[in-house]
Design a protein around this motif. Structure first.
Motif: not given
Length: 661
Positions: A350-357, A399-408
């Motif tokens: 599910y990729t519906g949450f912003n910046r989450h996979n 959960d793969e969370w891109r909490f910042h453009p440069d951080w995962l």
């Protein structure tokens, strides 16, 4: 389940220097290339891997150190088995007892371990059987490299996604589709030791989003004649002639229509044993081992409508083992093992949450039959006859969370319940910092586990060589790793990884009173090390990939582990030559190792291949020379053998002809 003197090479210097030079100097050469023929930096950053997180992602975003061997390298270098290809990855090495090939990772390859701490996948489907937990990487593997499009190796624990066995690494063979062939091709091999092989692959992409692929292979080899010094004792002259033969037949096929895919695989392999393993009569025929594998899978991968994608699979597998042992002055004996299992898995991305996979999954497997028999012939005498079926249930979340453009941030956890053991929870946490489009920093921590398998718990030959231990407990590993990767020029990369692995309640084969082996839980074992690797590709077609590794594994009492090299160096290269031919080769070095029966010297090997350009009428020719220098080298012998080491093959020549139909 021999020999001329071995040349002593302890941490060969030249290949190590070359590998270090590759990592250090390739940026200088990269600047000399004005343009790269077919791979820019942006393309390099898009090289993907599917096994690290169970979905396609760039290697720069994977929550682990990964090695990807693409189809071009698999075809050009003349790799014959999965083990030979994977041995070029950083920190990976092989051992062979002349019956099976075993993979060591980061200084860890225990005697009596049938690859139980490594997970093998084909298109994401588990290939470890539930009886031995074994991984088959050599000719005994159920799949052929001719059927593989890409080979991925993920270092470190992955039980947070895959459950048991994914302790030190996960190998995933991404198989060819029919659209990758769109026709058929036949390959014929002739090689040293009276070896011949026939292989066929065929496939086609059809209208209506349909696709089919089929591969088959048949192999025969007379094997080497060996001299084993330990048996040159006045009674025997140490000669084992005509006992090393091997043959196999393999078949693989899959059919895809829309979102559905059906695949099936069958393999059978028989190998003669010239080593007098298990106390059998040296120099006499009749000792051999056979493996038979089947796996069928029905899979559905839904569309990504409304940001979610369901996936479902149903699978059934079985494995058969038969060992024939010839003894002098006593009845011959046989080992028979059978495993049948059925499983199902459902997962939802599910990729519906912003910046989450997000990835959520449930899995269950029923091992309907886990049978072991050991008996003597003429007269018949049953010594072992057990059947220990089991069930496992699993739940995992990632959960793969891109909490910042440069951080995962990649967070995963899985809980597995075996009906005969307490449940195990396996977490993994990875923090990835893309500091620039060229530099990636990664920190990973996690744990993985393995339930003791049926063979380790229940196998016994009535006190002749091995005793059962039903009280074995699960083992688990805790790991910490930091790594950095820097990409330079148009297609260059250098990397470094530092790791620390601590194994608790290690399941280890131990020799007890009366030379009887049994599996026991040890207290704690630690393996730590550093790996440096690099690769580059120039506009003239030259490709280089290399690595060096330093590692140390020890028990809690400070003693070093057996079959654990301190150093290894590798250089893999290919270069176009005159007439559009391509030359490829590998330099593989390994320092000395401690064996159960004594020290085993290190070695350095060189393999070379020459590949002609394809011709529509006459096909394509490849000439490969393995162990070019005809070095005498060996791997540590297991406790079931008398000798200190097992000699490995000398120089071998293979000629392959391939024709597209």
């Amino acid at each position: 389940m021999r020999k001329r003197p071995v040349s002593h090479v302890d941490a060969p210097l030249l290949p190590t220097v070359i590998s270090v030079a590759l990592a250090a100097l390739t940026p200088l050469y990269a600047n000399a290339a004005d343009t790269l023929a077919d791979l820019a930096l942006e393309d390099l950053l898009r090289v993907t891997i599917s096994s690290a997180s169970r979905f396609e992602q760039p290697t720069t975003e994977a929550p682990a150190s990964v090695t990807v061997i693409n189809e071009e390298e698999l075809r050009q270098h003349g790799y014959r088995t999965l083990a030979q290809a994977l041995s070029t990855a950083p920190g990976v090495y092989t051992s062979s007892d002349r019956s099976y090939t075993y993979l060591g990772v980061r200084g860890f390859n225990r005697p009596g371990d049938y690859g139980t701490r490594i997970l093998l996948l084909t298109d994401g489907a588990r290939r470890n059987d539930p009886l031995y937990d074994q991984v088959l990487f050599g000719n005994e593997s159920p799949i052929e490299l001719d059927w593989v499009k890409r080979l991925e190796f993920v270092s470190g624990p992955a039980s947070a996604l895959y459950g048991a066995n994914a302790l030190f690494g996960t190998a995933n063979a991404v198989m060819l589709n029919g659209g990758d062939i769109n026709g058929a091709r036949i390959s014929v091999d002739a090689a040293s030791f009276n070896t011949r092989r026939l292989g066929v692959v065929a496939g086609q992409r059809l209208e209506g989003d349909r696709d089919w692929f089929m591969g088959l292979a048949s192999y025969r080899s007379g094997g080497e004649n060996l001299y084993i010094n330990a048996y040159d004792n006045g009674t025997s002259n140490g000669q084992a002639r005509g006992l090393d033969g091997e043959k196999y037949n393999k078949l693989y096929g899959k059919y895809r229509w829309g979102n559905w895919r059906l695949s099936g695989n069958y393999s059978w392999r028989e190998k003669g044993d010239p080593t007098a393993n298990f106390g059998t009569t040296f120099g006499s025929p009749g000792t051999n081992q056979a493996d038979e594998n089947r796996l069928f899978e029905l899979r559905y991968d839904g569309d990504t409508d409304r940001s979610w994608q369901p996936s479902f699979r149903l699978y059934h597998g079985n494995y058969r083992y038969s060992g024939h042992y010839a003894y002098a002055g006593s009845p011959n004996s046989r080992d028979v093992a059978q495993a049948d299992w059925t499983g199902t898995e459902f997962r939802l991305a599910y990729t519906g949450f912003n910046r989450h996979n997000l990835l959520l999954g449930v899995e269950s497997q029923w091992n309907q039959q886990l049978l072991q028999r050991y008996f003597e012939l003429a007269p018949y005498n049953s010594i072992l006859d057990t059947n220990n079926p089991s069930r496992t249930y699993s739940f995992y979340l990632q959960d793969e969370w891109r909490f910042h453009p440069d951080w995962l941030l990649n967070v995963g956890v899985r809980h597995d319940k075996h009906n005969q053991f307490s449940g195990v929870t396996s977490p993994r946490l990875a923090l990835i910092w893309q500091t620039t489009n060229r530099l990636t920093l990664r920190a990973v921590t996690g744990s993985a586990y393995r339930f003791p398998n049926v063979f380790e718990r229940f196998y016994s030959d009535n006190g002749a060589s091995q005793a059962a231990n039903p009280a074995l407990q699960s083992e688990y590993i805790q790991t910490h790793e930091v790594s950095a990767a820097y990409r330079f020029g148009q297609a260059g990369r250098v990397g470094m990884s530092l790791y620390d692995n601590q194994i608790h309640r290690l399941i280890d084969q131990t020799t007890t009173t009366g030379d009887i082996t049994t599996y026991l839980n040890q207290r704690r074992v630690e393996a730590r090390g550093i790996e440096l690797d690099g690769e580059n590709r120039w506009s003239n077609g030259l490709r280089l990939r290399g690595s060096v590794a330093w590692q140390h594994s020890q028990s809690e009492d400070g003693s070093s582990l057996v079959d654990s090299p301190r150093r290894m160096g590798k250089l893999i290269a290919s270069l176009p030559v005159a007439g559009n031919w391509t030359s490829s080769g590998e330099v593989l070095t390994l320092s000395g190792r401690q064996g159960i029966n004594g020290p085993v010297p290190g070695y350095g090997l060189v393999n070379l291949s020459l590949l002609s350009p394809p011709d529509k009428r006459y096909g394509q020719v490849m000439l490969s020379v393995y162990n070019l220098g005809n070095r005498h080298y060996a791997d540590p012998a297991p406790s079931s053998m008398t000798q200190t080491w097992v000699e490995q093959p000398g120089r071998q020549i293979r000629l392959r002809w391939t024709l597209a139909l």
